[in-house]
Enzyme design. Structure first.
Site, PDB file in Angstrom:
ATOM      1  N   ASN A 193       0.848  -1.196   0.000  1.00  0.00           N
ATOM      2  CA  ASN A 193       0.000   0.000   0.000  1.00  0.00           C
ATOM      3  C   ASN A 193       0.884   1.246   0.000  1.00  0.00           C
ATOM      4  O   ASN A 193       1.801   1.367   0.828  1.00  0.00           O
ATOM      5  CB  ASN A 193      -0.872   0.016   1.266  1.00  0.00           C
ATOM      6  N   GLU A 194       0.631   2.141  -0.900  1.00  0.00           N
ATOM      7  CA  GLU A 194       1.358   3.422  -0.948  1.00  0.00           C
ATOM      8  C   GLU A 194       2.844   3.213  -0.632  1.00  0.00           C
ATOM      9  O   GLU A 194       3.405   3.855   0.262  1.00  0.00           O
ATOM     10  CB  GLU A 194       0.707   4.455  -0.016  1.00  0.00           C
ATOM     11  N   TYR A 267      -7.546  11.369  -2.725  1.00  0.00           N
ATOM     12  CA  TYR A 267      -8.526  11.933  -1.794  1.00  0.00           C
ATOM     13  C   TYR A 267      -8.901  13.342  -2.235  1.00  0.00           C
ATOM     14  O   TYR A 267      -8.102  14.036  -2.867  1.00  0.00           O
ATOM     15  CB  TYR A 267      -7.947  11.990  -0.380  1.00  0.00           C
ATOM     16  N   GLU A 323      -8.551   3.857  -2.879  1.00  0.00           N
ATOM     17  CA  GLU A 323      -8.756   4.824  -1.798  1.00  0.00           C
ATOM     18  C   GLU A 323      -9.219   6.128  -2.420  1.00  0.00           C
ATOM     19  O   GLU A 323      -8.487   6.737  -3.207  1.00  0.00           O
ATOM     20  CB  GLU A 323      -7.474   5.047  -0.980  1.00  0.00           C
ATOM     21  N   GLN A 372     -13.622   5.662   4.240  1.00  0.00           N
ATOM     22  CA  GLN A 372     -13.618   4.250   4.532  1.00  0.00           C
ATOM     23  C   GLN A 372     -15.038   3.838   4.911  1.00  0.00           C
ATOM     24  O   GLN A 372     -15.966   4.582   4.614  1.00  0.00           O
ATOM     25  CB  GLN A 372     -12.623   3.960   5.633  1.00  0.00           C
TER      26      GLN A 372
HETATM   27  O1  AHR Z   1      -7.218   6.101   4.544  1.00  0.00           O
HETATM   28  C1  AHR Z   1      -6.249   6.598   5.388  1.00  0.00           C
HETATM   29  C2  AHR Z   1      -4.849   6.426   4.829  1.00  0.00           C
HETATM   30  O2  AHR Z   1      -4.700   7.195   3.676  1.00  0.00           O
HETATM   31  C3  AHR Z   1      -4.454   5.055   4.388  1.00  0.00           C
HETATM   32  O3  AHR Z   1      -4.053   4.236   5.440  1.00  0.00           O
HETATM   33  C4  AHR Z   1      -3.313   5.328   3.469  1.00  0.00           C
HETATM   34  O4  AHR Z   1      -3.164   4.337   2.489  1.00  0.00           O
HETATM   35  C5  AHR Z   1      -3.655   6.679   2.869  1.00  0.00           C
HETATM   36  O5  AHR Z   1      -2.597   7.531   2.896  1.00  0.00           O
END
Ligand code: AHR
Length: 521
Positions: A193-194, A267, A323, A372
């Site tokens: 992840n990332e 995001y 995400e 989430q």
């Molecule tokens: O969703 C919160 C965080 O955002 C996650 O853990 C990460 O993958 C992203 O930076």
């Protein structure tokens, strides 16, 4: 402002024209040239071990006074079942790269410190077997993220053996001793992840070297299953990472390794990092600013898809937006590491706009996971002890169920313009599809918080005599559902007759409407 267009100009199908004298809106939906399938997995969810999401939000333990089934909240399960959730990504997020699966199986689960999120104690009471129990209860598939940052290929491979081996291997026997003789079905596996940030701050070269090994040696051991492997992809519009992953994939050969998808994290953070836009008690300026920001998702997908097209013109590799959502200032008084925020009508409209964008890119975007699920960021549900409330975002996911696995119908429209100060946004957003049951379904988002959107249209040849559905709106752009007033932002039924092939409907300001065309009995 021109609205979204998928395909060419169409003569056949479903046509709306605006009846609003000042702001004409024309919508033309082509029912005769269907587009790609809108994969139900774009309605996926993300449940990280973070804050009060798992502990308190989903898992309360078998001895809790809060009604539960084997430790999992009954109210939360009942609410989530209504969304037909296709998959749940777990255990992270950043947490995935510190997660060691053995801590969460067996008679004694090992408590650890959650160094990703607030240094709180994670009891690991909710582990692999509890995750699969939760999935079974809500009817979703598994999307596990394996630990690439602090874990090994061997550890991840063992985890997959534990979950999926259908022969009596050592770890299948361990699973059986833990009460689960039958293998679990793992639909998706994320390879880290990332990794460019919290997942280990790797360079593209470092990551792709690991990706090759994890993709080669970490496997689903149930021959009947076809688990898909998702590589870490970009988190910005920069394309260096995408090029590296796609080039590595392109250069694979024979039985070396394969992947089926690459992630994209994006995001809606209006005004720059750290997130500081209030999630409640805001006005129309912030409403417009956040929605303007969220519409950038379209350009981002276009840019990254164009890079993928160079290596993969047949679109074998899915772009997985695993995400996404609004990341706003933490709720005052909450632990900032728990990423708790309110959820308003603005979030509902933001969700609809993003789902529409994913649907328009359905040929490449075949999965997405909102961040989430419960109590964290743009959540479906919020809980507080025994109380639970459904958020405005929850209702959009519910209204959009008919779009799951539907076939996208090309739509052309003039969106008009909604201006707020110096910000200009489209006034409306529209998608249409042919649902699995054969009926046409339309989503109409009226972004403008001050003007209704009036439509008049024709439905030639479809045989429909009524359009039925729901509209979600509320008194103010920042209206929320609280524990005390849970029904402030809930959908209301709406319908319009289709007479002589014509449909007329007026939609309120700041609203999301989903209509299904049908016949009166
Ligand atoms: O969703 C919160 C965080 O955002 C996650 O853990 C990460 O993958 C992203 O930076």
């Amino acid at each position: 402002m021109r609205g979204a267009i998928f395909g060419a100009v169409f003569a056949a199908g479903l046509a709306f024209s605006a009846a609003h004298a000042n702001d004409p809106i024309a919508v033309n939906i082509n029912a005769s040239e269907p587009g790609p399938r809108i994969d139900r997995h774009i309605f996926g969810q993300f449940a990280e071990q973070l804050g009060t999401q798992i502990y308190g939000g989903i898992w309360v333990g078998k001895n809790s006074k809060i009604p539960n089934t084997r430790g999992i909240r009954k109210d939360v399960v009942a609410a989530l079942r209504e969304l037909h959730i296709p998959d749940v990504r777990w255990p992270g997020g950043c947490y995935a790269d510190q997660y060691h699966w053995r801590d969460g199986v067996g008679k004694t689960h090992n408590a650890r410190i959650n160094t990703s999120w607030g240094d709180v104690l994670d009891t690991n009471a909710f582990g692999t077997d509890e995750y699969f129990d939760f999935l079974k209860q809500i009817g979703a598939e598994a999307y596990v993220s394996v630990n690439v940052g602090s874990g090994t290929v061997e550890e991840a491979s063992d985890w997959l053996e534990y979950m999926t081996a259908d022969k009596p291997t050592a770890l299948a026997k361990l699973r059986a001793r833990n009460g689960h003789p039958a293998p679990y079905h793992v639909a998706f596996m994320g390879i880290g992840n990332e990794s460019w940030d919290c997942g280990g701050l790797m360079t593209p070269t470092e990551y792709t070297a690991r990706m090759r090994r994890f993709a080669r040696f970490v496997n689903d051991l149930d021959p009947a299953d076809k688990m898909q492997k998702i590589a870490v992809g970009p988190g910005t519009s920069d394309t260096a990472w995408t090029n590296a992953v796609m080039d590595t994939w392109k250069k694979r050969h024979g039985w070396s390794f394969d992947i089926n998808g690459m992630s994209l994290h994006s995001y809606t953070v209006s005004g720059g990092w750290p997130p500081h836009m209030a999630s409640a008690d805001f006005g129309q300026k912030d409403y417009a600013a956040v929605l303007k920001e969220t519409l950038k998702m379209d350009g981002l997908i276009q840019k990254q898809s164009a890079v993928m097209d160079k290596y993969d013109p047949d679109k074998k590799i899915a772009l997985v937006v695993d995400e996404w959502g609004a990341w706003l200032a933490p709720t005052p008084g909450s632990n900032p590491a728990f990423l708790q925020q309110q959820n308003s009508l603005r979030d509902a409209i933001l969700a609809a706009l993003n789902l529409d964008i994913f649907a328009r890119h359905a040929d490449r975007v075949r999965m997405a996971n909102i961040a989430q699920m419960v109590n964290v960021l743009q959540a479906m549900l919020m809980t507080d002890g025994p109380r639970m409330v459904k958020t405005p975002t929850y209702y959009v996911f519910k209204m959009y169920v008919p779009f799951q696995d539907a076939t996208l119908l090309p739509v052309r429209y003039d969106a008009g313009t909604y201006t707020a100060g110096d910000l200009a946004l489209p006034r409306v957003d529209v998608i249409a599809a042919k649902a699995k049951d054969g009926r046409s379904v339309v989503s109409l988002v009226n972004i403008d918080p001050t003007r209704p959107a009036d439509f008049a249209g024709t439905v030639p040849g479809a045989g429909a005599s009524i359009a039925r559905g729901e509209t979600l709106t509320a008194p103010a752009v920042d209206s929320v559902n609280s524990f005390a007033a849970p029904n402030t932002v809930i959908p209301k039924p709406i319908s319009a007759n289709v007479a002589n092939g014509r449909l007329a409907i007026s939609l309120p300001p700041k609203s999301v409407t989903v209509l299904t065309l049908g016949r009166t009995p």
